[in-house]
Every structure is written in C-alpha cells, then in structure tokens.
Design an enzyme around this catalytic site. Structure first.
Site, short mmCIF file in Angstrom:
data_model
loop_
_atom_site.label_atom_id
_atom_site.label_comp_id
_atom_site.label_asym_id
_atom_site.label_seq_id
_atom_site.Cartn_x
_atom_site.Cartn_y
_atom_site.Cartn_z
N GLY A 1 0.81 -1.22 0.00
CA GLY A 1 0.00 0.00 0.00
C GLY A 1 0.84 1.27 0.00
CG HIS A 2 3.42 1.89 2.59
ND1 HIS A 2 2.43 2.69 3.09
CD2 HIS A 2 3.61 0.90 3.49
CE1 HIS A 2 2.05 2.21 4.26
NE2 HIS A 2 2.73 1.13 4.52
CG HIS B 1 0.49 2.14 8.28
ND1 HIS B 1 1.57 2.73 8.87
CD2 HIS B 1 0.94 1.07 7.61
CE1 HIS B 1 2.64 2.01 8.58
NE2 HIS B 1 2.30 1.01 7.82
#
Lengths: 330, 208
Positions: free
Chosen positions: A55-56, A218
């Site tokens: 997700g990064h 996050h």
C-alpha cells in the site's frame, strides 16, 4: 469502494505478478512474496533487505536494484511481512558479507524483523538492523510505540545501498544508514483518508473543509485536525514541526512526497513553499525529490522529509542507482 | 481438557473471528490501520488447516503448532504476539495428554509473560494485555477457589470481556494507536477485543 482489483484477497499477489512482468531486472518469488534483484546474491556485497506492509508503493519493491535494495518483502496491505518471507529474502541476498535489515519503526515490523534476524543468524547469516524513525508528529516517545518510520526510509535505502555497492563492510553500511536516519525528519498531512481494500471504506472521516496533521502512512488519523487553508500555511505548519525538532541548516536533501492520490502539480506547489521556508531558515535544498514514493494507497496529501547532508552523504546520494522507481547516473 | 477440547477451542475461535471480522476491522480503523479482522481471520483459518494436516497428539503440541502458524501467516504485531501466546501456553503444557484448570492457569500465565516480553506492554497501555491479564488472574482465582472447569472458564471470559471494555477510556501507550495520543481515548482496543473473543471461544468449547 471502486478499486482496480480482482479480489480483496489477491491484491498483493496480483500486484506482484505485474511487477514481475513489468521489470525483468527483478526476480519476483510470488509464492514467498519476495522481490529480488535478478542478480542477487552478489558475492562479497552486503545485502540490503527491507519490507513492510503493502500500500506504500513504490516503497519497497520499486527500490530494488543496482545501488539500492537487494530484496523487498511486501506484507498484506498495511500489515508487516511475516518472518518466513524475511528469512527467505535474507538468505537469498547473502553474498557472504552479511545482510542489513532496514526496518520502519512500527511494532509489527520490528517484531517480525527481530524474529527473522534471530532465525537467519541461527542459519549462519550475519544480520545488522537499522530502525528508521523520522516522523516528528509522534512527539511523546516515552508514551508511544516511538516515532514512525516514513519518508526517510527512501533516503536510508538509497544512501546505504550506494555504500554497499562499493564493497563496504556491514558495520560501515549500518553506520551510514543510522546516520541518514538521525539527520532526517518528516511530517505528513492528509486532505482525505484512504480506503484499505479489506475494509471497503475510508479509514476515517474528513470533511471538505478539514485536514489531518501529523499522519503516518497507514491511513491512521493524525494527531490533530485543522481547517483547510492555503498550501503555504499548511507547509509552514509541517516545516515548523520539523524545524522545532531539528533546526534546519546547511545543505539539505528534501523530498516532497505524494500520499498516492495527490496531483503532481500540487506537490510542486508544496515544494516551492518548502524551498522558500528552507531559505528563510538559512538552509539550502541542494538535492530534491518530488513525486509519489512512500504512499498510503489512495490518500490525498503529502509528506515532507528533510536530511541534513554531509559531503559523504551527498556523494552517496548522487551515486548511480537503477531501480523501477529511482534511477540516475547509470 | 484433552487435545480434542483444544482443537474445538481453535475451531470456536476461527468461527468467532470470522463472524466478528468486520467488527474487529472497524475497531482497528478507528485507532489503527483497519486490518485486524482480516489478519486474524487469515491466521486462524491457516491454523485450522495446519491442524487438519498434522493432527497433533497432545494439547501442548496442538497449541505450539497453532502459535507457529500464526507467526508465519498473520504478520503485523498480532501475528508474533498471538503466536507467542499460543506457543508459550503449549510449551507450558509439555507432553501432558490432559490439562487441568490449574495447568491451564499456568499456561495462561506463560502466554501473558511471553506477550509482555515481546510487546513490552503493561496493563493500562490499551493493548491485548488489558484483556489477557485480567483473564489470567480470574482463572487463577477460580482455581484457588476450587471452581468447576466450566465456571472457571466462564470467569476468565467475563474478566477478558470486562478488560476489553475497560480499554475504551484509556489513552494508548503501545502499538499503533499510541500515535494518536489523547485521540485514542473513547475507542475499544482491537487487540483487547480479539483477546476477549478468544476467551469467549474457550467458554464455548467447554460448553460443547
């Protein structure tokens, strides 16, 4: 939720298949979820392994290649990788000179890397660890899990990777990695939350007139909520937080990083304000990066990371690098 | 409590986690990163598969296998923490084919010690320890009071539940929620909530 996915459960694997197909310079072990440099292990070279939740992107898989990482381990979205993956990566990049683990300071990442380092050590691989904790938004370190690792991770991976490429010893590569971390600070701002595929809806609510200050990567809410205002003022708040923690001076490496959903034109507006702020404090942005490097899925917002350079760090930053997301000089 | 009982416990946990998956994830979205339900669901599903494949012969071997599977499959902080809890409890049981409430209490204390060694959390930090520690204490007390096994497990489950609810007004000092500082107040800790689920499942396994 609208996302370009096949199914919630196959997000990471499907993305890895794409990475493997797009980048022949990488060898992707889809079953164990490890992205390797195609030529790993390199005999006599310290291996660099990083990893963290997915997700990064492009962190970390996009930074695997010449002059940077030897392997990256993506976990599930926003979930640290598991020890098995990290052990596979560590053994796979060990060219006999040991392996450096680059770990962002989150409870899960630290625990899983610790277990992997211990077990790899049992199998005869020398492992050193550097913790990245550059986020000034987490203030009271005694009463928290400690500062988070964010944008400085890229600086650490690039600069330590360049030094490893010269044949430097593990202790030396670890030293420079820690030095980069100590000289780096970050602060993040969100205009919108992000949506984790498995959750299906945004991680928090934010109205059109509000922003979150001091976010991590996050999708977690930040420390405070503030009214939306001009880019100049938002940048000032972010830079004041950095300046208060480590006064800005001298030659500085600066990254204005998009959180995934921010138009590049806005990131350049932010960079102009950051550069002006640095000048006001007597510092100079001698090296810069503007773009999406350490993202948080589809979040809109940015983080700014500064690193106070030395001659050695500047030379290592300028050294050739060839990865999917960062390449110059080669 | 024999091997079959502990297998039933894991089954009950897997069912409860699946049913509460979205609830746990939403608790985590409020003060963490919205993955707790999905992670535990993946972990306990994998644990059930591992048990079906290996058919361990003692409660100790069963729990060690569950713990190792969680460490290998879950990731995040909850993988190593829950994994260690099950492994420590399993190791404390040794080779015994049958576990008494007193031995369960010893195992639970070992689990708690393992979690605290790894996570360095104390009671009141707004973590899983806030449910685990009172449950361990309630079970120990029930053993001292000579309660029947079902009553002892009932007491442990109630204490875990109460401990989880008591995390709502706390400010997190460990884990990802701690980044929020005072803004973590007013939310139930997802780790404490899932620990309470585990003890609810233990009670359910006993009443099968």
């Amino acid at each position: 939720m609208k996302k370009l996915i096949n199914s919630v459960d196959s997000v990471v694997t499907d993305a890895l298949r794409g990475i493997a197909a797009a980048h022949p310079s990488l060898r992707v072990d889809i079953e164990n979820k490890v992205v390797f440099r195609a030529d790993a292990p390199r005999p006599g070279k310290v291996g660099l392994v990083s990893g963290g939740g997915s997700g990064h992107e492009p962190l970390h898989g996009g930074f695997v290649g010449y002059g940077m990482l030897d392997a990256a381990c993506p976990g599930e979205v926003f979930t640290s990788p598991v020890p098995d993956q990290l052990i596979e990566a560590t053994k796979g990049v060990d060219g006999g000179a040991g392996v450096l683990h680059i770990v962002k300071n989150y409870t899960g990442d630290v625990l899983n890397f610790e277990m992997a380092a211990e077990l790899s050590g049992d199998e005869g691989v020398e492992v050193a660890t550097v913790l990245v904790n550059d986020d000034v938004a987490v203030q009271d370190s005694l009463f928290t899990a400690g500062r988070r690792g964010t944008g400085a991770t890229l600086f650490v991976e690039k600069i330590a990777g360049a030094l490893a490429e010269t044949g430097a010893h593990l202790a030396e590569v670890a030293r420079v990695a820690r030095e980069v971390n100590e000289r780096s600070r970050s602060f993040g701002v969100a205009l919108t939350p992000c949506t984790v595929p498995a959750a299906g809806k945004p991680t928090f609510e934010l109205s059109d007139t509000e922003i979150e200050l001091g976010i991590g990567i996050h999708g977690e809410p930040g420390r405070t909520r503030a009214p939306m205002r001009e880019a100049r003022e938002i940048v000032r708040t972010a830079m004041d937080a950095i300046e208060a923690d480590l006064p800005l001076s001298g030659e500085t490496l600066v990254m204005v990083n998009g959180m995934g959903g921010t138009p590049l034109i806005e990131l350049y507006i932010v960079f102009a304000e950051v550069e002006a702020y640095l000048r006001e404090k007597g510092a100079t942005a001698v090296r810069s990066l503007v773009g999406n490097y350490v993202t948080s899925l589809d979040m809109q917002g940015f983080s700014v990371t500064t690193c106070s350079l030395t001659g050695e760090l500047t030379r290592l930053w300028d050294a050739p690098v060839e990865t999917p997301a960062l390449r110059w000089g080669r | 409590m024999n091997t079959q009982f502990f297998a039933a416990w894991i089954e009950e946990i897997a069912t409860a986690v699946r049913a509460q998956r979205d609830h746990l994830t939403q608790l985590d979205a409020a003060i963490g990163d919205a993955d707790h339900g999905a992670n535990l669901d993946r972990g306990f599903t994998a644990a059930q598969e591992a048990l079906a494949g290996a058919s361990p012969q003692t409660p100790g071997a069963l729990l060690v296998l569950v713990g190792s599977t969680l460490i290998r499959k879950v990731g995040g902080a909850s993988g190593p923490l829950y994994g260690t809890a099950f492994r420590e409890m399993g190791k404390a049981f040794g080779e015994a084919p049958e576990i008494s409430p007193a031995e369960l209490s010893t195992g639970l204390n070992a689990a708690l010690a393992g979690v605290q060694r790894l996570g360095a959390a104390a009671e009141g930090d707004k973590t899983m320890v806030d449910a685990l520690a009172p449950a361990a204490e309630a079970l120990a007390q029930a053993v001292r009071d000579g309660l029947k096994p079902e009553e002892a497990l009932e007491a442990a489950a109630a204490a875990a539940e109460q401990g989880a609810r008591a995390t709502v007004p706390l400010q997190a000092r460990k884990g990802r929620a701690s980044y929020l500082g005072p803004r973590s107040v007013g939310h139930e800790d997802p780790g404490a909530a899932s620990t309470a689920l585990l003890f609810g499942a233990l009670k359910a396994a006993a009443s099968r």
